[in-house]
Every structure is written in C-alpha cells, then in structure tokens.
Design a protein around this motif. Structure first.
Motif, short mmCIF file in Angstrom:
data_model
loop_
_atom_site.label_atom_id
_atom_site.label_comp_id
_atom_site.label_asym_id
_atom_site.label_seq_id
_atom_site.Cartn_x
_atom_site.Cartn_y
_atom_site.Cartn_z
N GLY A 348 18.90 9.35 -3.87
CA GLY A 348 17.90 8.44 -3.35
C GLY A 348 16.57 8.58 -4.05
N ARG A 351 10.62 11.70 -3.11
CA ARG A 351 9.56 11.43 -2.12
C ARG A 351 8.25 11.02 -2.80
NH1 ARG A 351 8.66 12.30 3.44
NH2 ARG A 351 6.81 11.10 3.89
N LEU A 354 8.59 7.47 -3.98
CA LEU A 354 8.49 6.52 -2.87
C LEU A 354 7.03 6.34 -2.45
CD1 LEU A 354 10.85 6.24 0.15
CD2 LEU A 354 8.39 6.30 0.54
N TYR A 367 16.16 -2.59 -2.81
CA TYR A 367 16.64 -1.22 -2.94
C TYR A 367 18.15 -1.26 -3.16
CZ TYR A 367 16.93 3.84 -1.84
OH TYR A 367 17.14 5.19 -1.89
N THR A 374 21.24 8.51 2.12
CA THR A 374 19.92 8.60 1.49
C THR A 374 19.20 7.26 1.57
OG1 THR A 374 20.89 8.20 -0.71
CG2 THR A 374 20.59 10.48 -0.03
N ASP A 378 15.44 6.76 3.21
CA ASP A 378 14.33 6.10 2.51
C ASP A 378 13.87 4.83 3.22
OD1 ASP A 378 14.46 8.11 0.66
OD2 ASP A 378 15.58 6.96 -0.84
N ARG A 381 11.41 5.69 5.90
CA ARG A 381 10.07 5.94 5.36
C ARG A 381 9.37 4.65 4.96
NH1 ARG A 381 12.11 10.86 1.35
NH2 ARG A 381 12.36 12.45 2.97
#
Length: 414
Positions: A348, A351, A354, A367, A374, A378, A381
C-alpha cells in the motif's frame, strides 16, 4: 478415518481474505483453513496457534458443501499458486466481491462501502502473460508449497498463456544450479522473454534451441544471454516496451479494461495536472496524458523508468521523477487542478507518501490496489483527511486465486 489427538473437527462459517475459510474451535478461537468452503465439516491439523486464532491444514472433508467442484489441476491443494479451483468461476467472483466489502467495512470502518460488480476476466484459465518458477533440488521447475518455502515440482499448470505453457515444459536445468527463480513472459506476436534470477554474479551456462530472448538478472544488473532484454507488450492497440526487470500487469486483457475504466471516470482537461504515482512503464500515463495539460510520472524502479521514458517519448507534456514516492511527493511543485492515480505495491501507500499526496490536495484520486487490507487502511486515512469514497470497482486479474485488484475513486470534499 481414525481420529488423532492432533486432529480437530471444525464447522466452517465464512470466506476470509487469503483464500481460507473460517470456523471456530471449541475454545472460541477462530481457525483458518485453506482449500475448504463455508458450510463444510472438515478434519484439520492445527499448524499455528495464537492466543486469539489458529491456522490449520485441511486433512479431510467430512461433509462437502454443495458448491464444491473437482479441481482441474492435480497439484491443487499442495502447490500454493491457486486457492479457488474447488469453486466455479462465478462463485469465485462472488467471494472476492464479498471479501473486498468485508475488508472495507472492518478495517476502514466504511458502512455499506460503494463496491460495484466485479469485472470478470475474459479468460478463467491460461490468462497469465508472466509466470515465475522456483527450482527444486533436482533442478525441476515448480512453485512454493502452500504455507512453506518447499518447492513442489509440477507436471502441469493451467494459468500461463499457451506459448508459455508450451515452453516451460521444455526447459531443463541442472540440479543445484545457482538460479533462484525462472521467469517467462509473452508479449505481442507471441514473443517470449526468459529471465534467470540469481543472487550470484556468475553467469549460468545457457543453451536454447527455440526462439526466445533470455536475460540473467543478478545484483550486477541485467545481462542478455540471447535476443533482447525487453518485450513489446500490447494493450488496447498500443505497444509498450517492458524490460525484464520491470513490472507489468499479468492479465493483459484486464489491464486494458482498467485503462478504459480510468479513461471513462477521471475528469481530465487541459487545466489538469495528472499525477501518476508508482507509474511503472507508463501504462496509465500513455492513455491519459493527452487528456491532461501536464502529466507527472513518479517511479523508483530504474528499468521501469527507462521503459516509461521510451514509451512516452513522443508526448511533450509528460515529466518523469525518479525516486520513491515518499521522497518525491513532498518536494513536488504543482498547483491548480490535480488528479492523481496511485498504483502502489501490495504494502500500500507509504504513510509519508500518503500525507504528501493529501497536502497537494488533488480533487480526484484513483487508487489502484492489489490488496484489500492495505487498501482499506489507506482509504480510512484518506477519508479522515477530507476525501469521499465515490466508488470501488473490483477487477478479477487472477482467476483461481484469492487476489483482488480494484480501483477506488475518491473526491476531495470542500
């Protein structure tokens, strides 16, 4: 069959991500059993025990589910390559769609996730344009056994495309050869590329009496043994150069379907900057760049970057940044209307990548995921950062396996 204290009888309840079905042990712990189906009563041997769950090996199906069918391959249940040959293909699709929804609900906390109908593969068998083998101690081609690193030599496999299926059975290797993996890829006009991967620099002796290209991959890089170190791959009428060390989707028809889907759903115009993060050899950029004012590819793999530059050489609005997404995105200078495509590996989005992507405030994010767990992490988030999950469209790139590819479309709110 005589019962042993090491064997446990279990009623299975539901499918889970990873190809197993889940039941409950007498103490209430969840137990995960591969190659079994919900509704079945099975005899299992526990292979891993944790405080909250256990994993088990299927020993015997005591009462089969009505949907169980006879697997096509003699190696099914031993070789770790396939997980669903005991299910008819339409049921495989239902399982994958259900598993994707469950992961988004449980991990991402999204109630009634907007998951659409899964797009089936045109081919249920012989769909793979790429296949990778290991060698056993006798030098025979095989795959790793389910749940272990032991190599199972095989006599048949129904996943590679026909040209590869014909060639792999003719390959012959010496025992204890310093080759870790053997790869085959078929491209346009049925051209074939053979890759021999090794951690040692020493070149293997090599002879072949049928036409193909061959490359030795090692820490020293790529060395051509015969022909070229790349193949032409054709998607939706466009040819891509794909080098031996570059990733490319293994299901060519479904790669084309994903491209067409993105062309239909992404709002691009001459004022839009398109970010293609983890762009690979340029599959998405090649079809979408001319709809945007500016296209920026970000990729870490050196061979994929060379292929990207070659494949998009004629496009003047395309830029390529070489490096990890988590390093490139924070320093990227771009403003105005931004649309992003991210196609990260199974782990994924990093962090930091992202967070940097969110800071750029793209209006739309597509995406592309090959791992529902994963993806769900994500998406949670991204939703918390101000994005609305508009739709999730699964594509079955890997029939007979538990793997699920999907494209999630997110819109920035406010």
């Amino acid at each position: 069959m005589a019962f042993s204290p090491a064997l446990v009888e279990v009623e299975l309840l539901r499918h889970t991500f990873g190809g197993s079905s889940m039941g409950r042990l007498a103490d209430g712990r969840a137990v995960f059993v591969p190659y079994a189906l919900p509704g079945e009563r099975v005899l299992v041997e526990l292979t891993e025990e944790k405080r909250g769950f256990a994993r088990a090996r299927l020993v015997e199906v005591l009462q089969a589910a009505p949907q169980r069918i006879q697997p096509r391959c003699r190696h099914f249940g031993v070789c770790g390559g396939c997980h669903y040959q005991h299910l008819a293909y339409p049921l495989q699709l239902q399982v994958k769609g259900g598993v994707l929804r469950e992961q988004l609900e449980r991990i991402a906390g999204i109630s009634q996730p907007p998951v659409g109908e899964i797009r089936p593969s045109p081919l249920e068998w012989n769909y793979r344009n790429t296949v990778q083998f290991h060698l056993d101690e006798q030098g025979r081609l095989g795959y790793e056994e389910s749940g272990s690193n032991r190599v199972v030599a095989i006599q048949e496999c129904f996943l590679p495309q026909a040209p590869l299926d014909e060639i792999w059975q003719q390959l012959d290797f010496e025992s204890r050869l310093s080759i870790e993996r053997v790869g085959l890829r078929v491209g346009a006009d049925e051209e074939v590329l053979l890759t021999l991967e090794s951690s040692l620099l020493e070149l293997p002796s090599f002879e072949v009496d049928f036409p193909l290209s061959a490359v030795h991959l090692s820490p020293a890089g790529s060395i051509v043994l015969a022909g070229e170190d790349w193949l032409p791959m054709e998607v939706n009428g466009r040819i891509f150069r794909v080098s031996a060390g570059s990733f490319f989707q293994v299901n060519t028809a479904q790669a084309g379907a994903m491209v067409q889907f993105l062309q239909e759903v992404l709002p691009l115009d001459s004022r839009t900057t398109l970010l293609d993060v983890y762009c690979g050899v340029g599959l998405f950029s090649a079809f979408l760049a001319d709809q945007a004012g500016r296209c920026i590819g970000i990729e870490q793999s050196p061979t994929a970057c060379e292929d990207y530059a070659f494949n998009l050489d004629e496009m003047e609005n395309v830029e390529l940044y070489v490096g990890a997404a988590e390093d490139i995105l924070p320093a990227l200078q771009v403003s105005g209307k931004i649309t992003a495509i991210v196609d990260p590996p199974r782990a994924g989005l990093d962090r930091h990548a992202l967070d940097a992507l969110v800071a750029l405030q793209p209006r739309w994010i597509a995406y592309v995921s090959c791992d529902p767990a994963t993806l769900a992490r994500d998406l949670k988030r991204l939703v918390a950062a101000g994005y609305s999950l508009e739709r999730v469209t699964p594509f079955d790139l890997f029939p007979q396996t538990y793997h699920i590819e999907s494209i999630s479309l997110l819109r920035r709110v406010g």
